[in-house]
Design an enzyme around this catalytic site. Structure first.
Site, PDB file in Angstrom:
ATOM      1  N   PRO A 181      32.566  42.309  43.667  1.00 43.48           N
ATOM      2  CA  PRO A 181      33.650  42.802  42.811  1.00 43.48           C
ATOM      3  C   PRO A 181      34.140  41.700  41.881  1.00 43.48           C
ATOM      4  O   PRO A 181      34.298  40.555  42.296  1.00 43.48           O
ATOM      5  CB  PRO A 181      34.745  43.200  43.813  1.00 43.48           C
ATOM      6  CG  PRO A 181      34.012  43.444  45.099  1.00 43.48           C
ATOM      7  CD  PRO A 181      32.869  42.467  45.099  1.00 43.48           C
ATOM      8  N   CYS A 182      34.372  42.050  40.631  1.00 44.52           N
ATOM      9  CA  CYS A 182      34.766  41.036  39.644  1.00 44.52           C
ATOM     10  C   CYS A 182      36.044  41.433  38.913  1.00 44.52           C
ATOM     11  O   CYS A 182      36.243  41.071  37.752  1.00 44.52           O
ATOM     12  CB  CYS A 182      33.639  40.821  38.633  1.00 44.52           C
ATOM     13  SG  CYS A 182      32.129  40.121  39.341  1.00 44.52           S
ATOM     14  N   GLN A 183      36.941  42.180  39.596  1.00 42.06           N
ATOM     15  CA  GLN A 183      38.155  42.636  38.918  1.00 42.06           C
ATOM     16  C   GLN A 183      38.987  41.481  38.393  1.00 42.06           C
ATOM     17  O   GLN A 183      39.660  41.588  37.369  1.00 42.06           O
ATOM     18  CB  GLN A 183      39.014  43.482  39.873  1.00 42.06           C
ATOM     19  CG  GLN A 183      38.365  44.784  40.284  1.00 42.06           C
ATOM     20  CD  GLN A 183      37.638  44.649  41.610  1.00 42.06           C
ATOM     21  OE1 GLN A 183      37.091  43.594  41.913  1.00 42.06           O
ATOM     22  NE2 GLN A 183      37.622  45.699  42.391  1.00 42.06           N
ATOM     23  N   PHE A 200      38.191  38.957  36.885  1.00 41.27           N
ATOM     24  CA  PHE A 200      37.743  38.450  35.589  1.00 41.27           C
ATOM     25  C   PHE A 200      38.514  39.088  34.442  1.00 41.27           C
ATOM     26  O   PHE A 200      38.493  38.607  33.329  1.00 41.27           O
ATOM     27  CB  PHE A 200      36.257  38.732  35.396  1.00 41.27           C
ATOM     28  CG  PHE A 200      35.364  37.802  36.166  1.00 41.27           C
ATOM     29  CD1 PHE A 200      34.841  36.674  35.570  1.00 41.27           C
ATOM     30  CD2 PHE A 200      35.052  38.046  37.486  1.00 41.27           C
ATOM     31  CE1 PHE A 200      34.027  35.808  36.271  1.00 41.27           C
ATOM     32  CE2 PHE A 200      34.235  37.187  38.193  1.00 41.27           C
ATOM     33  CZ  PHE A 200      33.720  36.067  37.586  1.00 41.27           C
TER      34      PHE A 200
END
Length: 383
Positions: free
Chosen positions: A218-220, A222
């Site tokens: 998950p890269c939320q 960013f």
């Protein structure tokens, strides 16, 4: 044959009133205003998406299968001909999971497992992009979920070494379906941010040459300050992915994510991701945009992959295998080709295993039943 997970959620009395008004290809706009629904009132005021309360069209690919395909109002989830939402098996077929793949855990968990998965046929395509450049067709699957990526890589001749997942129900599904491909002791259940869990994952690579580490962390985080922000815990999972790649040193890494990652912070987020891998010695290609229907998945789904390698290697944007515009290519696989042969069921039917006579009407049927290979499926689709 035995058919697993062919169950469909039920309807409330109000939903039954709505369903009968929605034709194939229709949506909330077909529901009479006389049917009382506060949600419909709000949708009409705001001009909601045309997929809300939608019914699929047999002769086109489906819309994106989400974790809410069991809900009438949350998307285009109605069967084209039967008055019910998609069954778990039908959603799995539209995601390109083989029929023998069995989903474990609660119904709610199964919806999430199916909706969150990377379509195996899309994962197969991803594996084919790097396969010619690898010395070792071995891979480790991080954030594995139910196992969509692993399915695609195994289908393309890769050898599974290990996998990790934090969610117990997802892990049980993964372990049940993949124990034939690797030592189950190498399937790690737990939080990758835990030093013990991360070390267990790293230990599975000892004395082995690893071709690829794959995963979709998950890269939320960013979307705000970037992955280097120590105050955003959501970035920790990405950091662990980078750390595992740095320690194991596979020939390639593959990071899979939603298309929206490209626009986070006007593109600054992707630049930071690329920089993070460059700093540990990897040559990173430009992000590759993928449309699932271009590669045999009977579903409109948009994803992005970022691929890096220890040795400099150019991975170009892949050429579509299917198209509704290019007459030299077979047409997109449709909903009917994907699920038309599955036996009819009723809304609320919860018989988990069925003994059925199920014909192989299409090449996609045969692929899902593992009667033919992908190459044979593609050749027959061209006819």
């Amino acid at each position: 044959m035995k058919l697993y997970n062919h169950i469909a959620a039920g309807f409330s009395a109000l939903e039954w009133e709505m369903v009968k008004h929605i034709p194939e290809g229709g949506n909330w706009q077909n529901i009479p205003e006389s049917i009382p629904s506060q949600r419909l009132v709000q949708i009409r005021k705001s001009g909601g998406r045309t997929t809300y309360y939608g019914r699929l069209i047999y002769d086109k690919p489906s819309y994106t299968i989400t974790t809410y395909f069991n809900r009438l109002g949350n998307g285009c989830n109605l069967h084209p001909k039967q008055d019910r939402v998609l069954s778990n098996r039908e959603a799995a077929r539209l995601q390109s999971f083989r029929d023998s793949f069995i989903f474990k855990g609660t119904k709610t968990s199964q919806y999430k497992q199916i909706g969150n998965a990377v379509p195996p046929l899309l994962a197969r395509l991803i594996s084919s992009l790097i396969k010619p450049h690898l010395e070792n067709l071995t891979f480790i699957d991080l954030f594995s979920g139910a196992g969509g990526i692993s399915e695609g890589f195994v289908m393309n001749g890769f050898q599974l070494v290990s996998a990790s997942e934090i969610e117990k129900n997802y892990f049980e599904t993964y372990k049940f379906n993949h124990s034939q491909y690797a030592d189950p002791k190498n399937f790690i259940l737990g939080d990758i941010t835990s030093p013990d869990i991360k070390q267990k994952i790293i230990d599975t690579a000892q004395n082995k040459k690893i071709g690829v580490v794959v995963g979709g962390p998950p890269c939320q985080g960013f979307s705000t300050a970037g992955w280097r922000d120590p105050n955003d815990n959501r970035n920790q999972l990405f950091k662990e992915f980078v750390e595992v790649v740095k320690t194991i040193q596979p020939e390639f890494f593959v990071l899979e994510n939603v298309l929206g990652i490209l626009s986070m912070r006007d593109g600054a987020a992707v630049k930071e991701i690329i920089e993070s891998f460059s700093e540990i010695g990897y040559h990173v290609n430009a992000p590759i945009r993928l449309n699932a229907e271009d590669f045999g998945v009977p579903q409109r789904r948009r994803r992005v992959v970022i691929i890096g390698s220890l040795k400099k290697c150019a991975i170009p944007q892949p050429i579509p295998l299917f198209s509704d515009e290019d007459k030299n290519l077979p047409n997109f696989i449709t909903v009917k080709q994907a699920i038309g042969s599955l036996p009819p069921i009723q809304a609320g039917d919860d018989i988990i295993v069925k003994d059925v006579e199920m014909p192989s009407n299409t090449p996609y049927d045969r692929l899902m039943k593992e009667e033919i290979t992908f190459e044979q499926f593609y050749e027959k689709s061209r006819m």
